[in-house]
Design a protein around this motif. Structure first.
Motif, mmCIF file in Angstrom:
data_model
loop_
_atom_site.group_PDB
_atom_site.id
_atom_site.type_symbol
_atom_site.label_atom_id
_atom_site.label_comp_id
_atom_site.label_asym_id
_atom_site.label_seq_id
_atom_site.Cartn_x
_atom_site.Cartn_y
_atom_site.Cartn_z
ATOM 1 N N ALA A 52 35.192 37.971 44.151
ATOM 2 C CA ALA A 52 35.919 36.931 43.423
ATOM 3 C C ALA A 52 35.628 36.998 41.929
ATOM 4 C CB ALA A 52 35.554 35.557 43.968
ATOM 5 N N GLY A 53 34.498 37.570 41.551
ATOM 6 C CA GLY A 53 34.160 37.725 40.144
ATOM 7 C C GLY A 53 35.032 38.739 39.429
ATOM 8 N N ARG A 54 35.724 39.577 40.175
ATOM 9 C CA ARG A 54 36.625 40.567 39.574
ATOM 10 C C ARG A 54 38.051 40.047 39.443
ATOM 11 N NH1 ARG A 54 36.001 46.271 42.033
ATOM 12 N NH2 ARG A 54 37.240 46.692 40.200
ATOM 13 N N LEU A 55 38.297 38.871 39.955
ATOM 14 C CA LEU A 55 39.624 38.270 39.867
ATOM 15 C C LEU A 55 39.945 37.970 38.406
ATOM 16 C CD1 LEU A 55 42.034 37.149 41.461
ATOM 17 C CD2 LEU A 55 40.826 34.972 41.565
ATOM 18 N N CYS A 81 25.598 36.837 46.527
ATOM 19 C CA CYS A 81 26.741 37.653 46.115
ATOM 20 C C CYS A 81 26.348 39.128 46.093
ATOM 21 C CB CYS A 81 27.209 37.201 44.723
ATOM 22 S SG CYS A 81 28.541 38.196 44.041
ATOM 23 N N HIS A 82 27.183 39.975 46.667
ATOM 24 C CA HIS A 82 26.934 41.413 46.677
ATOM 25 C C HIS A 82 26.859 41.987 45.265
ATOM 26 C CE1 HIS A 82 27.209 43.030 50.824
ATOM 27 N NE2 HIS A 82 27.674 41.815 51.046
ATOM 28 N N TYR A 83 27.600 41.417 44.368
ATOM 29 C CA TYR A 83 27.670 41.943 43.004
ATOM 30 C C TYR A 83 26.824 41.115 42.039
ATOM 31 C CZ TYR A 83 31.280 44.740 45.069
ATOM 32 O OH TYR A 83 31.959 45.612 45.873
ATOM 33 N N ILE A 84 25.876 40.375 42.561
ATOM 34 C CA ILE A 84 24.868 39.586 41.867
ATOM 35 C C ILE A 84 25.458 38.526 40.943
ATOM 36 C CG2 ILE A 84 22.820 39.665 40.387
ATOM 37 C CD1 ILE A 84 22.457 42.578 41.533
ATOM 38 N N GLU A 85 26.296 38.920 40.004
ATOM 39 C CA GLU A 85 26.880 38.001 39.026
ATOM 40 C C GLU A 85 28.310 37.592 39.361
ATOM 41 O OE1 GLU A 85 25.492 36.778 36.000
ATOM 42 O OE2 GLU A 85 23.642 37.448 36.943
ATOM 43 N N GLY A 86 28.871 38.114 40.439
ATOM 44 C CA GLY A 86 30.277 37.894 40.750
ATOM 45 C C GLY A 86 30.657 36.432 40.912
ATOM 46 N N SER A 87 29.876 35.695 41.656
ATOM 47 C CA SER A 87 30.196 34.281 41.887
ATOM 48 C C SER A 87 30.081 33.467 40.600
ATOM 49 C CB SER A 87 29.281 33.698 42.960
ATOM 50 O OG SER A 87 29.533 34.329 44.190
ATOM 51 N N ARG A 88 29.093 33.782 39.784
ATOM 52 C CA ARG A 88 28.938 33.080 38.500
ATOM 53 C C ARG A 88 30.117 33.384 37.583
ATOM 54 N NH1 ARG A 88 27.354 33.747 33.527
ATOM 55 N NH2 ARG A 88 26.857 35.930 33.764
ATOM 56 N N ARG A 89 30.520 34.639 37.528
ATOM 57 C CA ARG A 89 31.683 35.015 36.704
ATOM 58 C C ARG A 89 32.948 34.321 37.208
ATOM 59 N NH1 ARG A 89 30.416 41.423 35.974
ATOM 60 N NH2 ARG A 89 28.728 41.103 34.472
#
Length: 176
Positions: A52-55, A81-89
């Motif tokens: 979702a952080g890449r949306l 989050c698999h991408y560590i910062e994805g949810s925050r982004r």
């Protein structure tokens, strides 16, 4: 359930890693994402994204341009989050998009954001040969029902999307 507006449409962007059982990640033979069943009571365009952080904001705006009355983004919990910062982004982008929707008069309350348990810690445990911690299925099912109910309540409370009634050539940018 109350009747829905005629032009009602929902778009849901859903992280592929939330609310799924843990699995050993591999570079080949990766299985299709298993997404939770929300049992929507109306047609919903559900788009699975790798994170979702890449949306990107333009993807969300395009959903509104195509006529969605409500757009929902469902991400992993920030600590899983698999991408560590994805949810925050994702949270930062949703906040930015809400302010943008308010500014253009569409209303930031049409953009909803939720989180479900991610599977990063389970996947890491399985990869290292440790048993994965199971998530409580009852709790997850309750969360899914609450998300569905909140999306439907927002849809019922929002006026129709004015962009849904615009001819294609008059829409934002005039490009399909």
């Amino acid at each position: 359930m109350d009747t829905l507006p005629e032009q009602a449409a929902i778009t849901v962007f859903l992280c592929a890693n939330c609310a799924r059982p843990g699995q050993v990640p591999t570079s080949s033979g990766r299985t299709r994402p298993v997404v939770p069943n929300f049992e929507w009571t109306c047609p919903v365009e559900q788009i699975v994204v790798p994170c979702a952080g890449r949306l990107q904001p333009e993807n969300v705006l395009k959903a509104f341009e195509k006529g969605s009355s409500v757009v929902s983004v469902i991400a992993c919990q920030e600590d899983n989050c698999h991408y560590i910062e994805g949810s925050r982004r994702c949270t930062l982008r949703v906040d930015y998009l809400r302010s943008l929707l308010d500014e253009i008069g569409l209303g930031g309350d049409r953009l909803l954001s939720f989180s479900l348990p991610g599977s990063a810690s389970q996947d890491l445990a399985l990869t290292s040969g440790l048993p994965a911690i199971k998530t409580a299925q009852d709790s997850l099912a309750t969360q899914i029902i609450l998300i569905r109910d909140q999306v439907m309540a927002t849809l019922q409370s929002c006026p129709p999307n004015p962009m849904a009634q615009m001819p294609a050539e008059a829409s934002v940018g005039g490009v399909e």
